[in-house]
Design a protein around this motif. Structure first.
Motif, PDB file in Angstrom:
ATOM      1  N   LEU A   9       0.784  -1.140  -0.046  1.00 52.98           N
ATOM      2  CA  LEU A   9      -0.121  -0.097   0.059  1.00 52.98           C
ATOM      3  C   LEU A   9       0.802   1.078  -0.098  1.00 52.98           C
ATOM      4  O   LEU A   9       1.062   2.014   1.056  1.00 52.98           O
ATOM      5  CB  LEU A   9      -1.045  -0.064   1.333  1.00 52.98           C
ATOM      6  N   GLY A  10       1.323   1.510  -1.231  1.00 50.26           N
ATOM      7  CA  GLY A  10       2.380   2.494  -1.446  1.00 50.26           C
ATOM      8  C   GLY A  10       1.796   3.789  -1.763  1.00 50.26           C
ATOM      9  O   GLY A  10       0.671   3.884  -2.055  1.00 50.26           O
ATOM     10  N   TYR A  11       2.389   4.559  -2.384  1.00 53.53           N
ATOM     11  CA  TYR A  11       2.334   6.009  -3.286  1.00 53.53           C
ATOM     12  C   TYR A  11       0.922   5.879  -3.964  1.00 53.53           C
ATOM     13  O   TYR A  11      -0.061   6.463  -3.823  1.00 53.53           O
ATOM     14  CB  TYR A  11       3.338   6.481  -3.823  1.00 53.53           C
ATOM     15  N   SER A  12       1.110   5.084  -4.942  1.00 52.89           N
ATOM     16  CA  SER A  12      -0.187   4.946  -5.873  1.00 52.89           C
ATOM     17  C   SER A  12      -1.271   4.414  -5.545  1.00 52.89           C
ATOM     18  O   SER A  12      -2.540   4.651  -5.704  1.00 52.89           O
ATOM     19  CB  SER A  12       0.445   4.180  -7.293  1.00 52.89           C
ATOM     20  N   ALA A  13      -0.971   3.259  -4.652  1.00 50.13           N
ATOM     21  CA  ALA A  13      -2.123   2.243  -4.045  1.00 50.13           C
ATOM     22  C   ALA A  13      -3.066   2.942  -3.312  1.00 50.13           C
ATOM     23  O   ALA A  13      -4.066   3.086  -2.806  1.00 50.13           O
ATOM     24  CB  ALA A  13      -1.552   0.954  -3.505  1.00 50.13           C
ATOM     25  N   GLN A  14      -2.243   3.965  -2.367  1.00 47.35           N
ATOM     26  CA  GLN A  14      -2.925   4.861  -1.454  1.00 47.35           C
ATOM     27  C   GLN A  14      -3.914   5.823  -2.165  1.00 47.35           C
ATOM     28  O   GLN A  14      -5.085   6.033  -1.425  1.00 47.35           O
ATOM     29  CB  GLN A  14      -1.985   5.426  -0.642  1.00 47.35           C
ATOM     30  N   GLN A  15      -3.623   6.313  -3.283  1.00 43.32           N
ATOM     31  CA  GLN A  15      -4.567   7.270  -3.793  1.00 43.32           C
ATOM     32  C   GLN A  15      -5.784   6.521  -4.319  1.00 43.32           C
ATOM     33  O   GLN A  15      -7.020   7.001  -4.159  1.00 43.32           O
ATOM     34  CB  GLN A  15      -3.742   7.553  -5.364  1.00 43.32           C
ATOM     35  N   VAL A  16      -5.623   5.120  -4.590  1.00 39.49           N
ATOM     36  CA  VAL A  16      -6.928   4.335  -5.158  1.00 39.49           C
ATOM     37  C   VAL A  16      -7.633   4.156  -3.713  1.00 39.49           C
ATOM     38  O   VAL A  16      -8.689   4.011  -3.894  1.00 39.49           O
ATOM     39  CB  VAL A  16      -6.216   2.797  -5.670  1.00 39.49           C
ATOM     40  N   ALA A  17      -6.807   3.789  -2.830  1.00 41.58           N
ATOM     41  CA  ALA A  17      -7.505   3.217  -1.455  1.00 41.58           C
ATOM     42  C   ALA A  17      -8.326   4.405  -1.126  1.00 41.58           C
ATOM     43  O   ALA A  17      -9.571   4.167  -0.232  1.00 41.58           O
ATOM     44  CB  ALA A  17      -6.512   3.108  -0.484  1.00 41.58           C
ATOM     45  N   ALA A  18      -7.622   5.787  -0.830  1.00 44.46           N
ATOM     46  CA  ALA A  18      -8.469   6.872  -0.506  1.00 44.46           C
ATOM     47  C   ALA A  18      -9.780   7.023  -1.182  1.00 44.46           C
ATOM     48  O   ALA A  18     -10.696   7.404  -0.662  1.00 44.46           O
ATOM     49  CB  ALA A  18      -7.685   8.061  -0.702  1.00 44.46           C
ATOM     50  N   GLN A  19      -9.754   6.977  -2.388  1.00 44.07           N
ATOM     51  CA  GLN A  19     -11.003   7.212  -3.238  1.00 44.07           C
ATOM     52  C   GLN A  19     -12.185   5.968  -2.687  1.00 44.07           C
ATOM     53  O   GLN A  19     -13.238   6.339  -2.622  1.00 44.07           O
ATOM     54  CB  GLN A  19     -10.651   7.276  -4.844  1.00 44.07           C
ATOM     55  N   PRO A 161       1.753  14.894  -5.879  1.00 44.21           N
ATOM     56  CA  PRO A 161       2.150  15.704  -4.744  1.00 44.21           C
ATOM     57  C   PRO A 161       3.555  15.199  -4.126  1.00 44.21           C
ATOM     58  O   PRO A 161       3.661  14.020  -3.720  1.00 44.21           O
ATOM     59  CB  PRO A 161       0.941  15.408  -3.804  1.00 44.21           C
ATOM     60  N   GLY A 162       4.498  16.071  -3.954  1.00 43.33           N
ATOM     61  CA  GLY A 162       5.803  15.345  -3.353  1.00 43.33           C
ATOM     62  C   GLY A 162       6.665  14.770  -4.228  1.00 43.33           C
ATOM     63  O   GLY A 162       7.767  14.530  -3.730  1.00 43.33           O
ATOM     64  N   ARG A 163       6.405  14.440  -5.306  1.00 46.47           N
ATOM     65  CA  ARG A 163       7.050  13.656  -6.410  1.00 46.47           C
ATOM     66  C   ARG A 163       6.940  14.206  -7.750  1.00 46.47           C
ATOM     67  O   ARG A 163       6.136  13.725  -8.558  1.00 46.47           O
ATOM     68  CB  ARG A 163       6.463  12.127  -6.194  1.00 46.47           C
ATOM     69  N   PRO A 165       9.072  17.195 -10.713  1.00 47.00           N
ATOM     70  CA  PRO A 165      10.082  18.228 -11.050  1.00 47.00           C
ATOM     71  C   PRO A 165      10.128  19.332 -10.340  1.00 47.00           C
ATOM     72  O   PRO A 165      11.016  19.954  -9.824  1.00 47.00           O
ATOM     73  CB  PRO A 165      10.025  18.331 -12.532  1.00 47.00           C
ATOM     74  N   LEU A 166       8.964  20.257  -9.931  1.00 49.44           N
ATOM     75  CA  LEU A 166       8.784  20.923  -9.046  1.00 49.44           C
ATOM     76  C   LEU A 166       9.537  20.578  -7.511  1.00 49.44           C
ATOM     77  O   LEU A 166      10.372  21.602  -7.078  1.00 49.44           O
ATOM     78  CB  LEU A 166       7.441  21.331  -8.699  1.00 49.44           C
ATOM     79  N   ASP A 167       9.375  19.582  -6.966  1.00 47.34           N
ATOM     80  CA  ASP A 167       9.951  19.598  -5.784  1.00 47.34           C
ATOM     81  C   ASP A 167      11.488  19.009  -6.006  1.00 47.34           C
ATOM     82  O   ASP A 167      12.107  19.380  -5.002  1.00 47.34           O
ATOM     83  CB  ASP A 167       9.184  17.936  -5.259  1.00 47.34           C
ATOM     84  N   ARG A 168      11.888  18.490  -7.152  1.00 43.82           N
ATOM     85  CA  ARG A 168      13.340  18.379  -7.332  1.00 43.82           C
ATOM     86  C   ARG A 168      13.911  19.689  -7.308  1.00 43.82           C
ATOM     87  O   ARG A 168      15.390  19.940  -6.893  1.00 43.82           O
ATOM     88  CB  ARG A 168      13.592  17.344  -8.531  1.00 43.82           C
ATOM     89  N   LEU A 169      13.342  20.656  -8.033  1.00 42.07           N
ATOM     90  CA  LEU A 169      13.871  21.852  -8.375  1.00 42.07           C
ATOM     91  C   LEU A 169      13.871  22.686  -6.836  1.00 42.07           C
ATOM     92  O   LEU A 169      15.073  23.114  -6.508  1.00 42.07           O
ATOM     93  CB  LEU A 169      13.136  22.829  -9.368  1.00 42.07           C
ATOM     94  N   LEU A 288      -0.055  21.279  -9.458  1.00 40.94           N
ATOM     95  CA  LEU A 288       0.684  20.772  -8.354  1.00 40.94           C
ATOM     96  C   LEU A 288       1.154  22.109  -7.741  1.00 40.94           C
ATOM     97  O   LEU A 288       1.439  22.411  -6.611  1.00 40.94           O
ATOM     98  CB  LEU A 288       1.706  20.019  -8.673  1.00 40.94           C
ATOM     99  N   HIS A 289       1.542  22.986  -8.666  1.00 42.08           N
ATOM    100  CA  HIS A 289       2.060  24.340  -8.262  1.00 42.08           C
ATOM    101  C   HIS A 289       1.068  25.108  -7.687  1.00 42.08           C
ATOM    102  O   HIS A 289       1.353  25.767  -6.703  1.00 42.08           O
ATOM    103  CB  HIS A 289       2.562  24.944  -9.559  1.00 42.08           C
ATOM    104  N   ARG A 290       0.041  24.903  -8.176  1.00 42.63           N
ATOM    105  CA  ARG A 290      -1.262  25.967  -7.323  1.00 42.63           C
ATOM    106  C   ARG A 290      -1.389  25.106  -5.871  1.00 42.63           C
ATOM    107  O   ARG A 290      -1.682  26.085  -5.135  1.00 42.63           O
ATOM    108  CB  ARG A 290      -2.520  25.617  -8.236  1.00 42.63           C
ATOM    109  N   GLU A 291      -1.441  24.095  -6.021  1.00 46.53           N
ATOM    110  CA  GLU A 291      -1.607  23.412  -4.495  1.00 46.53           C
ATOM    111  C   GLU A 291      -0.479  23.561  -3.711  1.00 46.53           C
ATOM    112  O   GLU A 291      -0.841  23.845  -2.426  1.00 46.53           O
ATOM    113  CB  GLU A 291      -1.483  21.852  -4.644  1.00 46.53           C
ATOM    114  N   MET A 292       0.730  23.880  -4.117  1.00 46.20           N
ATOM    115  CA  MET A 292       2.066  24.346  -3.393  1.00 46.20           C
ATOM    116  C   MET A 292       1.725  25.672  -2.885  1.00 46.20           C
ATOM    117  O   MET A 292       2.020  25.980  -1.643  1.00 46.20           O
ATOM    118  CB  MET A 292       3.197  24.198  -4.294  1.00 46.20           C
TER     119      MET A 292
END
Length: 305
Positions: A9-19, A161-163, A165-169, A288-292
């Motif tokens: 239950l990682g990054y992608s699976a958690q998005q499925v689970a939440a919905q 979110p959190g992953r 190019p915005l985050d890397r920069l 994502l930028h708007r959310e940031m």
């Protein structure tokens, strides 16, 4: 009760689970580390340890209770750990109605920038993609024996979110590899969840067969174009380009740049009716930028009147 068991239950699976939770589903998920298990439990979901070495009685019981199983944990050189430890329970799971497997478009290998679709014969090159293709086939065999539909979702490069190019920069990335003609495929994590949930809703529509879907956006793009767009959103200069011949790459990065292809997503749209929320990196990064910015504004201290 409709129950999702996510094996990994990682990054992608958690998005499925939440919905699915919002639709009244019960969520059970496995993880390896105590930190990941605690994060799952903090969401109110049932967290079960599984590192691939031993299946606990609680995990075996969860398999018996699951109506839907989503497999996200990666295989290893010895095969898929869940199949190795839970094959009997999976083959006899009384409530099971659907299996989903999160794979990778890496199974297609290198095509010199040409287009691939689900009819393209896989020719994986990296060890991890070879292992993924073997796991796809093993899960297909089990699903066929069990008589339940299996959806294989071949994911492209995941961002969200959190992953991104915005985050890397923001973390200080100041150089990027340049390889002429190189493109990468990518997909926002919310669109991954939409595709998986569409597969769940379509379960059985195509019989008890294995269905394969490329889960990717509409525009494979050069990585430097994506990074430049992210930099513009942040109001900074893009990182300097370093020719691949001069770059120092990790083994994983080397394998990424050794493969060049454009993945089609028509089957996902036509058979599952998926309408991408983020059809290209532009919509995804802009959101994502708007959310940031919204999160930054919410966290800023407010001045006294």
């Amino acid at each position: 009760m409709t129950t999702l068991l996510a094996l990994g239950l990682g990054y992608s699976a958690q998005q499925v689970a939440a919905q699915l939770e919002r639709d009244g589903w019960r969520i059970i998920g496995t993880a390896r580390s105590p930190e990941s298990l605690a994060a799952i439990a903090a969401k109110g979901w049932r967290a079960l340890p599984f590192d691939g070495s031993e299946a606990t009685p609680e995990l075996k019981q969860a398999v018996a209770e699951a109506t839907h199983i989503l497999v996200s944990a990666p295989p290893g050189p010895q095969g898929d750990p869940a199949l190795a430890r839970l094959e009997h329970e999976l083959a006899s799971a009384p409530a099971l109605r659907w299996i989903g497997y999160l794979s990778t478009i890496g199974v297609y290998g290198d095509h010199g920038g040409a287009w691939v679709d689900e009819e393209t014969e896989p020719r994986p090159q990296s060890a991890r993609s070879i292992e993924r293709l073997a796991a796809e086939r093993a899960w297909s065999a089990l699903a066929g024996k069990r008589g339940v539909p299996l959806d294989i979702f071949r994911l492209s490069g995941i961002y969200g979110p959190g992953r991104s190019p915005l985050d890397r920069l923001l973390l200080g990335e100041r150089t990027q590899v340049f390889k002429p003609g190189q493109v990468f495929n990518r997909i926002h994590v919310e669109d991954i969840a939409a595709a998986v949930i569409a597969g769940i809703r379509a379960a059985g529509r195509f019989g008890t067969v294995t269905s394969i879907y490329n889960v990717t956006d509409d525009e494979p793009a050069p990585p430097q174009d994506v990074t430049a767009f992210a930099a513009a959103l942040l109001g900074i200069s893009p990182p300097a380009l370093v020719p691949i011949e001069q770059a120092v790459l990790s083994p994983m990065a080397t394998s990424f740049y050794a493969e060049n292809k454009r993945a089609r997503n028509a089957r996902m749209k036509e058979r599952l009716g998926v309408a991408l929320k983020y059809p290209t990196y532009r919509e995804g990064l802009t959101a994502l930028h708007r959310e940031m910015l919204a999160a930054r504004a919410a966290a800023a201290p407010r001045s006294s009147p």
